[in-house]
Write a protein that holds these residues in place. Structure first.
Motif, PDB file in Angstrom:
ATOM      1  N   ILE A   3      50.191  45.856  38.692  1.00 20.59           N
ATOM      2  CA  ILE A   3      49.663  44.487  39.181  1.00 20.59           C
ATOM      3  C   ILE A   3      49.258  44.809  40.671  1.00 20.59           C
ATOM      4  O   ILE A   3      49.862  45.123  41.647  1.00 20.59           O
ATOM      5  CB  ILE A   3      50.592  43.398  38.968  1.00 20.59           C
ATOM      6  N   LEU A   4      47.878  44.438  40.792  1.00 19.12           N
ATOM      7  CA  LEU A   4      47.472  44.606  42.431  1.00 19.12           C
ATOM      8  C   LEU A   4      47.036  43.297  43.032  1.00 19.12           C
ATOM      9  O   LEU A   4      47.341  43.278  44.211  1.00 19.12           O
ATOM     10  CB  LEU A   4      45.903  45.079  41.899  1.00 19.12           C
ATOM     11  N   ALA A   5      46.974  42.399  42.018  1.00 18.91           N
ATOM     12  CA  ALA A   5      46.851  40.963  42.712  1.00 18.91           C
ATOM     13  C   ALA A   5      47.166  39.710  41.810  1.00 18.91           C
ATOM     14  O   ALA A   5      46.629  39.887  40.685  1.00 18.91           O
ATOM     15  CB  ALA A   5      45.256  40.745  43.215  1.00 18.91           C
ATOM     16  N   SER A   6      47.726  38.887  42.515  1.00 24.47           N
ATOM     17  CA  SER A   6      48.306  37.663  41.461  1.00 24.47           C
ATOM     18  C   SER A   6      47.892  36.453  42.206  1.00 24.47           C
ATOM     19  O   SER A   6      48.439  36.185  43.223  1.00 24.47           O
ATOM     20  CB  SER A   6      49.500  37.822  40.863  1.00 24.47           C
ATOM     21  N   HIS A   7      47.050  35.473  41.665  1.00 22.36           N
ATOM     22  CA  HIS A   7      46.666  34.297  42.332  1.00 22.36           C
ATOM     23  C   HIS A   7      46.773  33.005  41.518  1.00 22.36           C
ATOM     24  O   HIS A   7      46.561  33.226  40.285  1.00 22.36           O
ATOM     25  CB  HIS A   7      45.149  34.195  43.024  1.00 22.36           C
ATOM     26  N   ASP A  11      48.629  27.698  34.526  1.00 19.95           N
ATOM     27  CA  ASP A  11      47.479  27.797  33.860  1.00 19.95           C
ATOM     28  C   ASP A  11      46.503  28.285  34.859  1.00 19.95           C
ATOM     29  O   ASP A  11      45.223  28.538  34.254  1.00 19.95           O
ATOM     30  CB  ASP A  11      46.967  26.317  33.112  1.00 19.95           C
ATOM     31  N   GLU A  12      46.526  28.072  36.098  1.00 21.99           N
ATOM     32  CA  GLU A  12      45.427  28.626  36.798  1.00 21.99           C
ATOM     33  C   GLU A  12      45.779  30.173  37.369  1.00 21.99           C
ATOM     34  O   GLU A  12      44.971  30.614  38.227  1.00 21.99           O
ATOM     35  CB  GLU A  12      45.616  27.797  38.158  1.00 21.99           C
ATOM     36  N   ARG A  13      46.529  30.885  36.904  1.00 19.94           N
ATOM     37  CA  ARG A  13      46.957  32.183  37.280  1.00 19.94           C
ATOM     38  C   ARG A  13      45.557  33.304  37.218  1.00 19.94           C
ATOM     39  O   ARG A  13      44.890  33.064  35.751  1.00 19.94           O
ATOM     40  CB  ARG A  13      48.124  32.870  36.589  1.00 19.94           C
ATOM     41  N   VAL A  14      45.314  33.918  38.126  1.00 24.64           N
ATOM     42  CA  VAL A  14      44.227  34.974  37.953  1.00 24.64           C
ATOM     43  C   VAL A  14      45.000  36.332  38.364  1.00 24.64           C
ATOM     44  O   VAL A  14      45.356  36.492  39.496  1.00 24.64           O
ATOM     45  CB  VAL A  14      43.006  34.808  38.952  1.00 24.64           C
ATOM     46  N   LEU A  15      44.975  37.313  37.656  1.00 25.51           N
ATOM     47  CA  LEU A  15      45.473  38.481  37.542  1.00 25.51           C
ATOM     48  C   LEU A  15      44.637  39.783  37.989  1.00 25.51           C
ATOM     49  O   LEU A  15      43.627  39.701  37.272  1.00 25.51           O
ATOM     50  CB  LEU A  15      46.429  38.789  36.700  1.00 25.51           C
ATOM     51  N   GLN A 110      35.058  41.283  44.878  1.00 23.41           N
ATOM     52  CA  GLN A 110      34.632  42.154  45.884  1.00 23.41           C
ATOM     53  C   GLN A 110      35.687  42.969  46.320  1.00 23.41           C
ATOM     54  O   GLN A 110      35.430  44.346  46.779  1.00 23.41           O
ATOM     55  CB  GLN A 110      34.436  40.978  47.138  1.00 23.41           C
ATOM     56  N   GLN A 111      36.946  42.575  46.434  1.00 23.61           N
ATOM     57  CA  GLN A 111      38.163  43.424  47.054  1.00 23.61           C
ATOM     58  C   GLN A 111      38.422  44.442  45.877  1.00 23.61           C
ATOM     59  O   GLN A 111      38.909  45.385  46.303  1.00 23.61           O
ATOM     60  CB  GLN A 111      39.386  42.658  47.081  1.00 23.61           C
ATOM     61  N   HIS A 112      38.555  44.329  44.626  1.00 18.97           N
ATOM     62  CA  HIS A 112      38.988  45.061  43.597  1.00 18.97           C
ATOM     63  C   HIS A 112      38.030  45.757  42.596  1.00 18.97           C
ATOM     64  O   HIS A 112      38.332  46.727  41.924  1.00 18.97           O
ATOM     65  CB  HIS A 112      40.064  44.328  42.845  1.00 18.97           C
ATOM     66  N   PHE A 113      36.871  45.175  42.650  1.00 15.06           N
ATOM     67  CA  PHE A 113      35.650  45.754  41.731  1.00 15.06           C
ATOM     68  C   PHE A 113      34.543  46.419  42.278  1.00 15.06           C
ATOM     69  O   PHE A 113      33.604  46.684  41.439  1.00 15.06           O
ATOM     70  CB  PHE A 113      35.506  44.746  40.810  1.00 15.06           C
ATOM     71  N   GLY A 114      34.465  46.332  43.505  1.00 15.47           N
ATOM     72  CA  GLY A 114      33.313  46.689  44.316  1.00 15.47           C
ATOM     73  C   GLY A 114      32.013  45.932  43.916  1.00 15.47           C
ATOM     74  O   GLY A 114      30.960  46.541  44.394  1.00 15.47           O
ATOM     75  N   TRP A 115      32.104  44.530  43.776  1.00 19.93           N
ATOM     76  CA  TRP A 115      30.963  44.010  43.702  1.00 19.93           C
ATOM     77  C   TRP A 115      30.171  43.814  44.998  1.00 19.93           C
ATOM     78  O   TRP A 115      31.023  43.108  45.953  1.00 19.93           O
ATOM     79  CB  TRP A 115      31.258  42.786  42.797  1.00 19.93           C
ATOM     80  N   LYS A 116      28.839  43.939  45.074  1.00 15.55           N
ATOM     81  CA  LYS A 116      28.137  43.768  46.370  1.00 15.55           C
ATOM     82  C   LYS A 116      26.837  43.072  46.012  1.00 15.55           C
ATOM     83  O   LYS A 116      25.751  43.689  46.435  1.00 15.55           O
ATOM     84  CB  LYS A 116      28.001  45.096  47.115  1.00 15.55           C
ATOM     85  N   GLY A 117      26.755  42.220  45.254  1.00  9.81           N
ATOM     86  CA  GLY A 117      25.610  41.574  44.784  1.00  9.81           C
ATOM     87  C   GLY A 117      25.009  40.569  45.920  1.00  9.81           C
ATOM     88  O   GLY A 117      25.557  40.317  47.013  1.00  9.81           O
ATOM     89  N   SER A 118      24.145  39.720  45.414  1.00  4.47           N
ATOM     90  CA  SER A 118      23.638  38.640  46.245  1.00  4.47           C
ATOM     91  C   SER A 118      24.784  37.732  46.454  1.00  4.47           C
ATOM     92  O   SER A 118      25.641  37.475  45.957  1.00  4.47           O
ATOM     93  CB  SER A 118      22.359  38.019  45.975  1.00  4.47           C
TER      94      SER A 118
END
Length: 248
Positions: A3-7, A11-15, A110-118
């Motif tokens: 596990i790298l991140a858990s917010h 029911d609102e958890r994002v992992l 952005q932090q974990h998947f390298g997304w750099k879009g608009s």
């Protein structure tokens, strides 16, 4: 599983986690997942540019194959639902706008998947689309709650508004998870689309059992829908059953 991140909680958890197995495929993967165990996006750490899932590959084909002649590539795209940013990354050279209700999801992409879009518009996709002043070649609905596609993004009133935001030959594409033609909810979404759009189409992935959950793509368009079956990443046309129509 690492596990790298858990917010959030319950029911609102994002992992975000890394795993050596994803849908029976062995390798090295990083995954974004919601509380209901629904995978929202993943990358192959050994081939980061590879698009893992079939449904974004099919959506990309449909967007490109139905683009209007005057812009030759679907330059103006509005996406509701960000995930890890697979579609917006692919169409980074287009005029692509994304609406995402969760700022946490954007930050994790952005932090974990390298997304750099608009820049992404944070808020309810329906309200943000309604506020847009320009018209789009394509609107993509790829937003989910634990209960499936949000009700307010599945009604006659929403589809009417979306159609008004499309160019003359514009197309609305909806990613749904369902049980194929037996799924009452997605059948209702499709029947609602038929009330608003002159041309509609439905595609689904094959599943081992008829009632197994799978991805399907529903389309409403102002013009006849074009596709090449060999480019649909395993999706095939199907005919949803008749169902009810949804209103606000």
């Amino acid at each position: 599983m690492n596990i790298l991140a858990s917010h959030g909680a319950a029911d609102e958890r994002v992992l975000v986690y890394e795993t050596n197995t994803l849908f029976d495929e062995k390798g090295s993967f990083r995954v974004l997942q919601f509380a209901d165990d629904a995978v929202q996006g993943a990358i192959d750490l050994q081939q980061p540019d590879r698009i893992l899932f079939e449904y974004p590959r099919a959506l990309i084909h449909l967007i490109e194959h139905n683009s209007t002649k005057e812009n030759n590539g679907g330059d103006d795209i509005f996406i509701i639902g960000h995930g890890i940013g697979t579609l917006s990354s692919y169409f980074a050279d287009s005029n692509c706008v994304t609406a995402e209700i969760s700022e946490t999801v954007v930050q994790l992409s952005q932090q974990h998947f390298g997304w750099k879009g608009s820049p992404i518009l944070i808020g309810d996709g329906r309200l943000l689309l309604e506020q847009e002043q320009r018209l789009f070649d394509c609107i993509v609905l790829d937003a989910f709650t634990s209960k499936g596609n949000p009700q307010h993004l599945s009604t006659v009133q929403f589809f009417d508004m979306a159609r008004a935001k499309l160019k003359r030959q514009g197309t609305l594409l909806i990613n749904v998870t369902n049980k194929g033609k037996l799924d009452v909810r997605s059948n209702a979404i499709y029947n609602t689309l038929q009330v608003v759009f002159p041309h509609t189409y439905a595609f689904t992935l094959q599943a081992a059992e008829e009632r197994d959950i799978r991805n399907s793509i529903l389309i409403g368009s102002n013009h006849p829908i074009r596709y090449r079956l060999r480019s649909m990443a395993g999706f095939a046309p199907y005919h949803p059953e008749s169902g009810y129509v949804m209103y606000d």
